[in-house]
Write a protein that holds these residues in place. Structure first.
Motif, PDB file in Angstrom:
ATOM      1  N   ALA A 185       4.747   1.955   6.098  1.00 55.40           N
ATOM      2  CA  ALA A 185       5.556   0.830   5.627  1.00 55.40           C
ATOM      3  C   ALA A 185       5.572  -0.317   6.628  1.00 55.40           C
ATOM      4  N   ASP A 186       5.526   0.014   7.929  1.00 55.44           N
ATOM      5  CA  ASP A 186       5.575  -1.030   8.950  1.00 55.44           C
ATOM      6  C   ASP A 186       4.191  -1.486   9.399  1.00 55.44           C
ATOM      7  N   LYS A 187       3.134  -0.930   8.760  1.00 54.56           N
ATOM      8  CA  LYS A 187       1.779  -1.314   9.138  1.00 54.56           C
ATOM      9  C   LYS A 187       0.884  -1.491   7.901  1.00 54.56           C
ATOM     10  N   PRO A 188       1.234  -2.400   7.010  1.00 55.57           N
ATOM     11  CA  PRO A 188       0.331  -2.639   5.877  1.00 55.57           C
ATOM     12  C   PRO A 188      -1.028  -3.104   6.376  1.00 55.57           C
ATOM     13  N   GLY A 189      -2.078  -2.652   5.691  1.00 56.19           N
ATOM     14  CA  GLY A 189      -3.429  -3.048   6.070  1.00 56.19           C
ATOM     15  C   GLY A 189      -4.238  -1.966   6.749  1.00 56.19           C
ATOM     16  N   VAL A 190      -3.654  -0.782   6.982  1.00 59.07           N
ATOM     17  CA  VAL A 190      -4.406   0.287   7.648  1.00 59.07           C
ATOM     18  C   VAL A 190      -5.601   0.709   6.792  1.00 59.07           C
ATOM     19  N   GLY A 191      -5.365   0.979   5.494  1.00 58.37           N
ATOM     20  CA  GLY A 191      -6.454   1.394   4.618  1.00 58.37           C
ATOM     21  C   GLY A 191      -7.546   0.339   4.528  1.00 58.37           C
ATOM     22  N   ASN A 192      -7.153  -0.920   4.477  1.00 57.41           N
ATOM     23  CA  ASN A 192      -8.126  -2.004   4.423  1.00 57.41           C
ATOM     24  C   ASN A 192      -8.967  -2.047   5.695  1.00 57.41           C
ATOM     25  N   MET A 193      -8.347  -1.790   6.835  1.00 58.15           N
ATOM     26  CA  MET A 193      -9.074  -1.796   8.098  1.00 58.15           C
ATOM     27  C   MET A 193     -10.024  -0.598   8.174  1.00 58.15           C
ATOM     28  N   VAL A 194      -9.572   0.565   7.681  1.00 62.48           N
ATOM     29  CA  VAL A 194     -10.459   1.729   7.614  1.00 62.48           C
ATOM     30  C   VAL A 194     -11.698   1.401   6.777  1.00 62.48           C
ATOM     31  N   ALA A 195     -11.489   0.753   5.626  1.00 64.44           N
ATOM     32  CA  ALA A 195     -12.606   0.408   4.741  1.00 64.44           C
ATOM     33  C   ALA A 195     -13.617  -0.476   5.441  1.00 64.44           C
ATOM     34  N   ASP A 196     -13.151  -1.380   6.285  1.00 63.33           N
ATOM     35  CA  ASP A 196     -14.049  -2.283   6.998  1.00 63.33           C
ATOM     36  C   ASP A 196     -14.759  -1.607   8.171  1.00 63.33           C
ATOM     37  N   LEU A 197     -14.273  -0.442   8.587  1.00 63.76           N
ATOM     38  CA  LEU A 197     -14.818   0.191   9.781  1.00 63.76           C
ATOM     39  C   LEU A 197     -15.676   1.430   9.504  1.00 63.76           C
ATOM     40  N   LEU A 198     -15.588   2.007   8.309  1.00 65.80           N
ATOM     41  CA  LEU A 198     -16.324   3.245   8.061  1.00 65.80           C
ATOM     42  C   LEU A 198     -17.827   3.079   8.153  1.00 65.80           C
ATOM     43  N   ASP A 199     -18.327   1.875   7.916  1.00 66.93           N
ATOM     44  CA  ASP A 199     -19.779   1.662   8.044  1.00 66.93           C
ATOM     45  C   ASP A 199     -20.148   1.024   9.378  1.00 66.93           C
ATOM     46  N   GLU A 200     -19.222   1.065  10.334  1.00 69.46           N
ATOM     47  CA  GLU A 200     -19.495   0.519  11.669  1.00 69.46           C
ATOM     48  C   GLU A 200     -19.814   1.646  12.655  1.00 69.46           C
ATOM     49  N   GLY A 201     -20.724   2.510  12.243  1.00 70.25           N
ATOM     50  CA  GLY A 201     -21.137   3.605  13.109  1.00 70.25           C
ATOM     51  C   GLY A 201     -20.450   4.899  12.750  1.00 70.25           C
ATOM     52  N   SER A 202     -21.221   5.992  12.802  1.00 63.43           N
ATOM     53  CA  SER A 202     -20.663   7.318  12.519  1.00 63.43           C
ATOM     54  C   SER A 202     -21.547   8.367  13.162  1.00 63.43           C
ATOM     55  N   GLY A 203     -20.963   9.529  13.440  1.00 66.35           N
ATOM     56  CA  GLY A 203     -21.727  10.589  14.091  1.00 66.35           C
ATOM     57  C   GLY A 203     -22.313  10.108  15.402  1.00 66.35           C
TER      58      GLY A 203
END
Length: 446
Positions: free
Chosen positions: A59-77
C-alpha cells in the motif's frame, strides 16, 4: 487505465477456423494452456498471466509490480543485461512483461526454429532474475522521468484523479505505475518479494498460437514454468463499487487543451446485463465515427477532435470511462454536451436501428480483432482471465444477437441513470467545471 496492444506480424487463421482448432492442452507436468496449432507461417506467439498485478503492490509502495516488469528482461541466471538482450536481438525474440491492475502479464514471440532459446530465456527471467543494482537504478531513473512527465500531462493527471475519486483507498485507486514518492523507496528486497509471492503456477493462464505441435509445446511449458512455486501468496483484494455519480473534480494546469475524463460504475463481466451494456456502449461512445457522443460533441458542435467511451471490467469492480480534449474556453460547453447526451440515452435508450447497426459492427469487427496469431493469443488469454468457455469465439456473435431493445434500455438506465464522475484538467476554472468533494467508496466483502 487502458490496456495497450502490441502490433504483431504473425498471421493466423480466421476466427471461425481457429475456433474449431482451440485445444485445452495439459502438459505432462500439469501446466494448462489454450492452444491453436497454425503452420501458416513459421512463428509462435504466447500470452500468459499470473493473478495479482498492481493490487499486490504494498500500500505504501505502489509501482513495485511495474518495476519488476521492467526489470525481468534485464539479465537473468548467468546472463547480464547486455548479454541477455544480445541473445534476444540475435534470434529476433520478442519478450515483454507488464503489470496490470489484476494480473502480471507476459508476452513471447519467436520464429519456430528459435523456440528452444526463446522459452529458455523466458524461464530464467521468471525463475532467476538478477536485479543488479546498476540495472535497478537505471530503470528507476527511467520510471521517474516518465512520472515527472505525467505530472504535467493532463490526460495522465485526469486518469489518476478519476481512479482516486472512483475507488478511494482501495488498491484500484492507487497508481499502478507508482508515484514520484513511492518509486525512490522501492528496493531489491521488494522486487524479490513480489516475484516470490505472485509468480506461481496456481494462478497461471497461458494461450499459445503458432507453428508448434502439442507434444513439443507441452515439454516447453514444463521446462519454462515447471520450476515456479506451486501456489501464490496473494494479499486478498475486496470487491468494490465505484463511487456513485454525480461527482466533479477540477485540476488547474496551464496547458493549451483542457482534458475531460468522465465515467462511473460499470457492469462486471459475468453480470447478465454485460453484453447489453457492451452493445449499448458502442452506440454511445464506442469506436468509429457513428457514436452519439462523436456526433454531438465533434460533428454537431465542433468542440473536440475526438471523443470515446469504453467499458472496463476488473476482477473486483467495473467502470465505464470516457475521454476528450477541448479548448479551455469551451470546457463547460463540452461537459454540458456530454452530460446531456448521457442523460438522453439513459432516459430513452437507443433506437432499434442503432441497436441493429451496433450489433452488425461488433460481429464484423470480431474478424479483424483476431486476424493475427498475437491477437488471437491475446483474446484466448483474456477469455481465460474472464472465466469464459473455450468455445466462446463460436458463441459470441449469438450472444450479441440475443440482446433486445428492452435489454439495451435497461442497461442504459443502469449505466448512465445516475450521471457522471467528471474530472477536468486545464486552465482557469469555469462555473461549469468547479471541483466538488468526492466521497470514496467503502470496499465490500468478496
Amino acid at each position: 487505465m487502458f490496456a495497450a496492444c502490441l502490433a504483431l506480424m504473425a498471421l493466423a487463421s480466421t476466427p471461425s477456423d481457429a475456433a474449431t482448432k482451440i485445444q485445452r492442452l495439459v502438459s505432462p507436468g500439469g501446466i494448462e494452456a489454450w492452444f491453436v496449432q497454425d503452420a501458416t507461417v513459421p512463428l509462435i506467439a504466447m500470452e500468459y498471466a499470473f493473478g495479482g498485478g498492481a493490487t499486490q503492490d504494498p500500500a505504501d509502495k505502489p509501482g513495485v509490480g511495474n518495476m519488476v516488469a521492467d526489470l525481468l528482461d534485464e539479465g537473468s541466471g548467468d546472463l547480464d543485461s547486455k548479454t541477455f538482450h544480445e541473445r534476444l536481438d540475435r534470434r529476433a525474440i520478442e519478450l515483454s512483461f507488464s503489470s496490470t491492475r489484476d494480473h502480471f502479464r507476459g508476452s513471447l514471440r519467436m520464429l519456430r526454429d528459435n523456440k528452444d532459446e526463446a522459452f529458455d530465456l523466458l524461464r530464467t527471467s521468471l525463475t532467476s532474475p538478477r536485479f543488479e543494482s546498476t540495472d535497478v537504478e537505471r530503470i528507476r531513473t527511467q520510471l521517474m522521468s516518465g512520472l515527472r512527465t505525467d505530472s504535467s500531462n493532463p490526460s495522465a493527471l485526469a486518469g489518476r484523479k478519476f481512479l482516486q475519486v472512483a475507488f478511494g483507498d482501495h488498491p484500484y485507486g492507487r497508481s499502478a505505475n507508482g508515484t514520484l514518492e513511492s518509486v525512490p523507496t522501492i528496493n531489491v528486497a521488494d522486487l524479490k518479494d513480489y516475484v516470490r509471492r505472485v509468480l506461481a503456477k496456481d494462478t497461471l493462464r497461458i494461450a499459445v498460437v503458432g507453428d508448434v505441435d502439442a507434444t513439443t509445446l507441452g515439454k516447453l511449458l514444463d521446462r519454462t514454468f515447471g520450476g515456479l512455486p506451486e501456489k501464490a501468496s496473494l494479499t486478498p483484494v475486496a470487491d468494490v463499487e465505484a463511487a456513485k455519480p454525480p461527482q466533479r473534480a477540477f485540476i488547474p494546469l496551464d496547458v493549451p487543451q483542457t482534458v475531460v475524463t468522465f465515467g462511473g460504475p460499470g457492469i462486471r463481466r459475468h453480470d447478465p446485463d454485460f453484453m447489453a451494456g457492451y452493445v449499448l456502449n458502442q452506440i454511445l461512445g464506442g469506436s468509429g465515427l457513428s457514436s452519439r457522443l462523436y456526433h454531438e460533441v465533434r460533428e454537431k458542435r465542433g468542440l473536440a477532435y475526438s471523443i470515446y467511451e469504453a467499458l472496463l471490467w476488473m476482477d473486483h469492480s467495473a467502470l465505464f470511462v470516457g475521454n476528450t480534449g477541448t479548448r479551455a474556453d469551451r470546457a463547460g460547453e463540452t461537459v454540458e454536451a456530454i452530460d446531456k447526451e448521457v442523460r438522453r440515452i439513459a432516459e430513452d435508450g437507443p433506437t432499434q436501428q442503432e441497436l441493429d447497426e451496433a450489433k452488425s459492427y461488433l460481429k464484423g469487427s470480431q474478424m479483424l480483432a483476431l486476424d493475427t496469431s498475437s491477437k488471437l493469443a491475446s483474446a484466448l488469454l483474456q477469455y481465460q482471465l474472464d472465466k469464459l468457455p473455450i468455445d466462446y469465439i463460436e458463441k459470441r456473435n449469438a450472444i450479441v444477437d440475443a440482446v433486445t431493445l428492452d435489454d439495451a434500455k435497461n442497461a442504459a438506465r443502469r449505466l448512465w441513470g445516475q450521471g457522471l464522475i467528471t474530472v477536468i484538467v486545464g486552465r482557469a476554472p469555469q462555473a461549469a467545471v468547479q471541483p466538488a468533494a468526492a466521497t470514496p467508496p467503502a470496499p465490500t466483502a468478496n
